[in-house]
Write a protein that holds these residues in place. Structure first.
Motif, PDB file in Angstrom:
ATOM      1  N   PRO A 178     -10.065  -1.569  75.984  1.00  0.00           N
ATOM      2  CA  PRO A 178      -8.741  -1.548  75.356  1.00  0.00           C
ATOM      3  C   PRO A 178      -8.047  -0.217  75.618  1.00  0.00           C
ATOM      4  N   VAL A 179      -6.762  -0.265  75.904  1.00  0.00           N
ATOM      5  CA  VAL A 179      -6.012   0.946  76.225  1.00  0.00           C
ATOM      6  C   VAL A 179      -4.848   1.157  75.265  1.00  0.00           C
ATOM      7  N   TYR A 180      -4.065   0.119  75.033  1.00  0.00           N
ATOM      8  CA  TYR A 180      -2.842   0.229  74.227  1.00  0.00           C
ATOM      9  C   TYR A 180      -2.897  -0.812  73.121  1.00  0.00           C
ATOM     10  N   ASN A 181      -2.687  -0.370  71.909  1.00  0.00           N
ATOM     11  CA  ASN A 181      -2.693  -1.279  70.766  1.00  0.00           C
ATOM     12  C   ASN A 181      -1.657  -0.771  69.775  1.00  0.00           C
ATOM     13  N   PHE A 182      -0.506  -1.414  69.749  1.00  0.00           N
ATOM     14  CA  PHE A 182       0.605  -0.902  68.939  1.00  0.00           C
ATOM     15  C   PHE A 182       1.241  -2.043  68.142  1.00  0.00           C
ATOM     16  N   ASN A 183       1.349  -1.823  66.858  1.00  0.00           N
ATOM     17  CA  ASN A 183       1.997  -2.792  65.976  1.00  0.00           C
ATOM     18  C   ASN A 183       3.406  -2.292  65.677  1.00  0.00           C
ATOM     19  N   ASP A 184       4.378  -2.900  66.330  1.00  0.00           N
ATOM     20  CA  ASP A 184       5.787  -2.504  66.206  1.00  0.00           C
ATOM     21  C   ASP A 184       6.415  -3.344  65.092  1.00  0.00           C
ATOM     22  N   ARG A 185       6.671  -2.687  63.981  1.00  0.00           N
ATOM     23  CA  ARG A 185       7.150  -3.417  62.793  1.00  0.00           C
ATOM     24  C   ARG A 185       8.670  -3.565  62.737  1.00  0.00           C
ATOM     25  N   GLU A 186       9.366  -2.940  63.682  1.00  0.00           N
ATOM     26  CA  GLU A 186      10.833  -2.968  63.667  1.00  0.00           C
ATOM     27  C   GLU A 186      11.352  -3.731  64.884  1.00  0.00           C
ATOM     28  N   PHE A 187      11.338  -5.042  64.784  1.00  0.00           N
ATOM     29  CA  PHE A 187      11.724  -5.855  65.941  1.00  0.00           C
ATOM     30  C   PHE A 187      12.681  -6.950  65.495  1.00  0.00           C
ATOM     31  N   SER A 191      -1.569  13.277  63.324  1.00  0.00           N
ATOM     32  CA  SER A 191      -0.449  12.918  64.187  1.00  0.00           C
ATOM     33  C   SER A 191      -0.445  11.411  64.472  1.00  0.00           C
ATOM     34  N   PHE A 192       0.750  10.924  64.717  1.00  0.00           N
ATOM     35  CA  PHE A 192       0.950   9.506  65.009  1.00  0.00           C
ATOM     36  C   PHE A 192       0.184   9.084  66.259  1.00  0.00           C
ATOM     37  N   ILE A 193       0.209   9.919  67.300  1.00  0.00           N
ATOM     38  CA  ILE A 193      -0.417   9.539  68.561  1.00  0.00           C
ATOM     39  C   ILE A 193      -1.932   9.425  68.431  1.00  0.00           C
ATOM     40  N   LEU A 194      -2.528  10.199  67.541  1.00  0.00           N
ATOM     41  CA  LEU A 194      -3.961  10.053  67.283  1.00  0.00           C
ATOM     42  C   LEU A 194      -4.258   8.690  66.678  1.00  0.00           C
ATOM     43  N   ARG A 195      -3.405   8.255  65.767  1.00  0.00           N
ATOM     44  CA  ARG A 195      -3.604   6.939  65.147  1.00  0.00           C
ATOM     45  C   ARG A 195      -3.477   5.832  66.184  1.00  0.00           C
ATOM     46  N   VAL A 196      -2.522   5.985  67.108  1.00  0.00           N
ATOM     47  CA  VAL A 196      -2.354   4.989  68.167  1.00  0.00           C
ATOM     48  C   VAL A 196      -3.604   4.927  69.036  1.00  0.00           C
ATOM     49  N   ALA A 221      -6.711   1.651  69.111  1.00  0.00           N
ATOM     50  CA  ALA A 221      -7.182   0.941  70.302  1.00  0.00           C
ATOM     51  C   ALA A 221      -8.669   1.169  70.541  1.00  0.00           C
ATOM     52  N   LYS A 222      -9.175   2.359  70.223  1.00  0.00           N
ATOM     53  CA  LYS A 222     -10.479   2.780  70.714  1.00  0.00           C
ATOM     54  C   LYS A 222     -11.607   2.858  69.688  1.00  0.00           C
ATOM     55  N   GLU A 250     -13.345   0.880  67.653  1.00  0.00           N
ATOM     56  CA  GLU A 250     -14.474  -0.051  67.749  1.00  0.00           C
ATOM     57  C   GLU A 250     -15.272   0.189  69.019  1.00  0.00           C
ATOM     58  N   GLU A 251     -14.585   0.452  70.111  1.00  0.00           N
ATOM     59  CA  GLU A 251     -15.264   0.730  71.374  1.00  0.00           C
ATOM     60  C   GLU A 251     -16.123   1.988  71.264  1.00  0.00           C
ATOM     61  N   ILE A 252     -15.587   3.030  70.648  1.00  0.00           N
ATOM     62  CA  ILE A 252     -16.332   4.283  70.490  1.00  0.00           C
ATOM     63  C   ILE A 252     -17.594   4.051  69.675  1.00  0.00           C
ATOM     64  N   GLN A 253     -17.468   3.289  68.601  1.00  0.00           N
ATOM     65  CA  GLN A 253     -18.652   2.963  67.794  1.00  0.00           C
ATOM     66  C   GLN A 253     -19.706   2.274  68.649  1.00  0.00           C
ATOM     67  N   ASP A 254     -19.290   1.315  69.462  1.00  0.00           N
ATOM     68  CA  ASP A 254     -20.251   0.574  70.296  1.00  0.00           C
ATOM     69  C   ASP A 254     -20.888   1.475  71.360  1.00  0.00           C
TER      70      ASP A 254
END
Length: 296
Positions: free
Chosen positions: A103-112, A247-252, A256-257, A259-263
């Motif tokens: 997974p690379v990008y995972n973004f929930n855009d609430r303003e659409f 920071s916001f970018i850390l949350r983004v 994405a990552k 669950e992968e990091i845990q595995d």
């Protein structure tokens, strides 16, 4: 023989029409109570054709090189041609010499929120506002392209991020939600591209490259060395956190990552990551349950 010719023609057709993305777009209108209305099905079909058949870059992608991604549009309400929705965007990239897609990008855009008339043309212009529907989709396409490129080449996504910023610029003039200039705590499209391109968060892009190229792509050669590279990359976030906590970018990134990091660190050869787990618990506390589950 007929089936063989059909398969050949299908491959030929896909090869000709293949662009950059293999994107599955779903329009979910269950919250409206009228999910079977034809306009939602038409919108879904048009968006799939628009995203997958538009040539977004001047690069040539082979069919097997297309970026796997998805967009789920959840329509909350609509009235005639006015739609209130959110959009969840995800993408992944293949890991070298494996069947795994990271997974690379995972973004929930609430303003659409957007306007759409059934069967209206969806036209994209790189430098001109066409509609909020097209702008939001094009913005996320460029974020997908940029983040994917960053995982293969250090700062490889520059031109796609610049295009995403251009889209923000001309879409702000329409005064639609999600495009307004970033303010403290915002989690909007404007805030996202501002974070990605800001020198304040420079570690984000270097981590994206090192994590994938030096880490995941080398796991098939030396799993322990690959895990160590990933641990070192993640540890560099500590400096960014000290400058800009939460920071916001850390949350983004960790959306994405995580669950992968845990595995990654719960399987295979062990590496010393006691300090990393401490760092992860500090910089990404919303995923603390995953960090506690890491076995090391």
């Amino acid at each position: 023989m007929r089936n063989f010719l059909f398969i050949l023609s299908l491959i030929f057709t896909v090869s000709i029409s293949a662009q950059e993305l293999n994107c599955n777009i779903v329009v979910n209108a269950q919250q409206t109570g009228n999910e079977n209305v034809q306009v939602f099905k038409t919108l879904e079909k048009q968006l799939n054709e628009f995203v997958n058949n538009t040539q977004w870059t001047n690069k040539k992608f082979k069919p097997q090189e297309r970026i796997e991604c998805s967009m789920v549009i959840n329509v909350q309400d609509y009235n005639n041609d006015s739609f209130q929705a959110t959009i969840q965007v995800q993408s992944a990239r293949p890991v070298f010499n494996s069947t795994y897609a990271a997974p690379v990008y995972n973004f929930n855009d609430r303003e659409f929120n957007f306007r759409y008339l059934e069967f209206q043309n969806l036209n994209y212009s790189a430098n001109q506002f066409e509609s909020n529907l097209v702008s939001v989709i094009a913005f996320h396409v460029n974020m997908i392209l940029g983040m994917d490129a960053d995982t293969f080449e250090l700062n490889g996504g520059n031109k796609y991020y610049e295009q995403a910023r251009t889209i923000v610029g001309y879409s702000q003039q329409n005064n639609a939600a999600g495009w307004e200039p970033p303010r403290g705590g915002d989690q909007t499209r404007s805030a996202l591209i501002d974070n990605v391109l800001s020198s304040r968060y420079k570690e984000f892009r270097s981590v994206m490259y090192t994590y994938h190229r030096d880490g995941l792509d080398n796991m098939h050669v030396d799993a322990k060395k690959g895990k160590k590279a990933i641990a070192d990359a993640l540890s560099s976030f500590n400096a960014m956190y000290n400058r800009r906590p939460n920071s916001f970018i850390l949350r983004v990134f960790f959306d994405a990552k995580a669950e992968e990091i845990q595995d990654i660190f719960s399987e295979g050869p062990s590496v010393d990551i006691a300090n990393l787990v401490t760092t992860l618990s500090k910089i990404a506390p919303t995923h603390s349950s995953k960090w506690r589950n890491i076995n090391f």
